[in-house]
Scaffold this motif. Sequence first.
Motif, short mmCIF file in Angstrom:
data_model
loop_
_atom_site.label_atom_id
_atom_site.label_comp_id
_atom_site.label_asym_id
_atom_site.label_seq_id
_atom_site.Cartn_x
_atom_site.Cartn_y
_atom_site.Cartn_z
N ASP A 133 0.84 -1.20 0.00
CA ASP A 133 0.00 0.00 0.00
C ASP A 133 0.87 1.25 0.00
OD1 ASP A 133 -1.87 1.97 0.35
OD2 ASP A 133 -2.96 0.94 1.94
N ALA A 134 0.70 2.09 -1.03
CA ALA A 134 1.49 3.31 -1.11
C ALA A 134 1.28 4.22 0.09
CB ALA A 134 1.17 4.06 -2.41
N GLU A 135 0.13 4.15 0.73
CA GLU A 135 -0.14 4.98 1.90
C GLU A 135 0.80 4.65 3.06
OE1 GLU A 135 -4.21 4.53 2.93
OE2 GLU A 135 -4.95 5.78 1.29
N LYS A 136 1.36 3.43 3.04
CA LYS A 136 2.23 2.99 4.13
C LYS A 136 3.70 3.11 3.75
CE LYS A 136 -1.28 -0.30 5.74
NZ LYS A 136 -1.60 -1.72 6.01
N ALA A 137 3.97 3.76 2.63
CA ALA A 137 5.34 3.86 2.14
C ALA A 137 5.91 5.26 2.31
CB ALA A 137 5.39 3.46 0.67
N ASP A 138 7.18 5.33 2.66
CA ASP A 138 7.87 6.61 2.66
C ASP A 138 8.00 7.14 1.24
OD1 ASP A 138 8.39 6.61 5.47
OD2 ASP A 138 10.02 5.20 5.14
N VAL A 139 8.28 6.20 0.32
CA VAL A 139 8.44 6.56 -1.08
C VAL A 139 7.55 5.67 -1.94
CG1 VAL A 139 10.04 6.86 -3.00
CG2 VAL A 139 10.85 7.16 -0.66
N ALA A 140 6.76 6.28 -2.81
CA ALA A 140 5.97 5.53 -3.78
C ALA A 140 6.67 5.61 -5.12
CB ALA A 140 4.56 6.11 -3.88
N VAL A 141 7.05 4.47 -5.66
CA VAL A 141 7.75 4.41 -6.95
C VAL A 141 6.77 3.90 -8.00
CG1 VAL A 141 9.65 3.35 -8.24
CG2 VAL A 141 9.96 3.98 -5.82
N VAL A 142 6.51 4.70 -9.02
CA VAL A 142 5.58 4.34 -10.07
C VAL A 142 6.37 3.94 -11.31
CG1 VAL A 142 3.66 5.09 -11.53
CG2 VAL A 142 3.83 5.92 -9.17
N ASN A 143 6.26 2.67 -11.68
CA ASN A 143 6.93 2.14 -12.86
C ASN A 143 6.03 2.39 -14.06
OD1 ASN A 143 8.46 0.77 -14.72
ND2 ASN A 143 8.66 -1.10 -13.51
N ILE A 160 19.46 2.47 -7.34
CA ILE A 160 18.10 2.91 -7.00
C ILE A 160 17.99 3.27 -5.51
CG2 ILE A 160 17.32 0.53 -6.66
CD1 ILE A 160 15.24 3.48 -8.07
N SER A 161 18.65 2.54 -4.63
CA SER A 161 18.56 2.83 -3.20
C SER A 161 19.12 4.22 -2.89
CB SER A 161 19.31 1.77 -2.40
OG SER A 161 19.24 2.07 -1.01
N ASP A 162 20.29 4.52 -3.42
CA ASP A 162 20.89 5.84 -3.18
C ASP A 162 20.02 6.95 -3.76
OD1 ASP A 162 22.98 4.66 -1.89
OD2 ASP A 162 24.39 4.84 -3.57
N ARG A 163 19.46 6.70 -4.94
CA ARG A 163 18.63 7.72 -5.58
C ARG A 163 17.41 8.03 -4.72
NH1 ARG A 163 22.73 7.91 -8.03
NH2 ARG A 163 23.04 7.57 -10.28
N LEU A 164 16.74 6.99 -4.22
CA LEU A 164 15.54 7.21 -3.41
C LEU A 164 15.89 7.88 -2.08
CD1 LEU A 164 13.35 4.01 -3.91
CD2 LEU A 164 13.46 6.09 -5.28
N GLN A 165 17.02 7.49 -1.48
CA GLN A 165 17.41 8.09 -0.21
C GLN A 165 17.71 9.57 -0.39
OE1 GLN A 165 17.42 6.41 2.92
NE2 GLN A 165 17.32 8.61 3.41
N THR A 166 18.37 9.92 -1.50
CA THR A 166 18.65 11.33 -1.78
C THR A 166 17.36 12.13 -1.88
OG1 THR A 166 20.72 10.84 -2.92
CG2 THR A 166 19.64 12.93 -3.46
N ILE A 167 16.40 11.57 -2.62
CA ILE A 167 15.11 12.25 -2.80
C ILE A 167 14.36 12.34 -1.47
CG2 ILE A 167 12.85 12.03 -3.91
CD1 ILE A 167 14.38 10.73 -6.30
N LEU A 168 14.41 11.27 -0.69
CA LEU A 168 13.73 11.25 0.60
C LEU A 168 14.33 12.29 1.56
CD1 LEU A 168 11.45 9.69 2.03
CD2 LEU A 168 13.17 8.10 2.87
#
Length: 490
Positions: free
Chosen positions: A38-48, A112-120
């Motif tokens: 569930d995207a509501e429970k995610a810090d980051v929602a990734v849409v492919n 991908i992990s580093d990219r998401l952490q930077t954005i977060l």
Amino acid sequence: MSERRTVALVTLGCARNEVDSEELAGRLEADGWELVEDAEKADVAVVNTCGFVEAAKKDSVDALLEANDLKGHGRTQAVVAVGCMAERYGKELAEALPEADGVLGFDDYANISDRLQTILNGGIHASHTPRDRRKLLPITPAERQESAAAVALPGHGPTDLPEGVAPASGPRAPLRRRLDGSPVASVKLASGCDRRCSFCAIPSFRGSFISRRPSDVLNETRWLAEQGVKEIMLVSENNTSYGKDLGDIRLLESLLPDLAEVDGIERVRVSYLQPAEMRPGLIDVLTSTPNVVPYFDLSFQHSAPGVLRAMRRFGDTDRFLELLDTIRSKAPEAGVRSNFIVGFPGETESDLAELERFLNGARLDAIGVFGYSDEEGTEAATYENKLDEDVVAERLAHISRLAEELVSQRAEERVGQTVHVLVESVDAEEGAYGRAAHQAPETDGQVLFTGSEGLSVGRMVEAKVVGTEGVDLVAEPLAGSLGCPEEAGR
């Protein structure tokens, strides 16, 4: 200990995107992220995202906007676009859709992990400027192999992987985490496409055709079998080209029997076949190898010679019908599906009649019909003899009605037959259903069981077809058939 970072993956588009999402999930989990549905429970929602046709692109944008609406109302802090639309438009998409906190291309997947952490953390990862990846074609087979290895390197996760994450076996095998409990999984044979169909933009952002090594495909299949997968579906932009860059255009013919012998795999299915590249040896393997289903997902697109030439494709009605006759002479009950484009620039009434002649003679099990629309960056978008939108819509409606009637008739031809069905769902209220050998997941029909007693997800069941509901079959499970080890249906 701080709370684990959470991420949700929302996947749109084709089976290739589904595999990409599972590979991204594997990389992220290996780097300590917790996957949530569930995207509501995610810090980051990734849409492919999907970047194939306008309708798919609109769905992708809608999904990004929907995820953005979660920010400020719960846990979700960032929304990130990946996938084909993100790759195809890059910086352009980022500027047009500020709701996306990041737009990542294929080259970002390994990190991908580093990219998401930077954005977060509130940082900005600059989106790439869109480019035609065909300009990066390696020149020699050795360079193509080096490029292939670089594209698929598994990232930098810990040596001790979380339970359920596929280990890296050689430089080409990616990390992968299953995102559902389905007994069916797709396996990529290759990436990219070297064909130059005038209506298709995929090669420009997916790049050149690069085959995976057979050993990597086998290792991934073995791992999937350990996860409970019973059927694998081989996917790429063009499976009939598999092995050409490895020096063996017939590599698929030798790989299929090996895949079919993997312990636990009961069904191997091949998708995305080019009619012009079909060869006798491949037809023989697809129609005679135990556990390889006689299923032919043939990309016809049209059958009128003039339209096909304008599409930069080959063939005609009679040659296509001859191909189908050859297939059915070896496997009378083979499944065949295809997609078609109507209203292509320059398409005449006689061209449309020729397509109807083919459809009426082809006896296809599943038919997808699309009305032509310009795709930016394609040759067809520059053609001058475009049809009016209302003409395209009228032809689309006409051929769609014909297709619906024909696939229903084809389903009725299977009444009385015995089919082997992989059970995919058993529900006390909705009943049970699965798919026979001639039915691929999502794109084709399914088998609805008359009863669910004794059925369980992932079991192969022998059943007799007793009726139809449109393209779907209604079948009665045969006593003592649970766990049938062999895939027949030929």
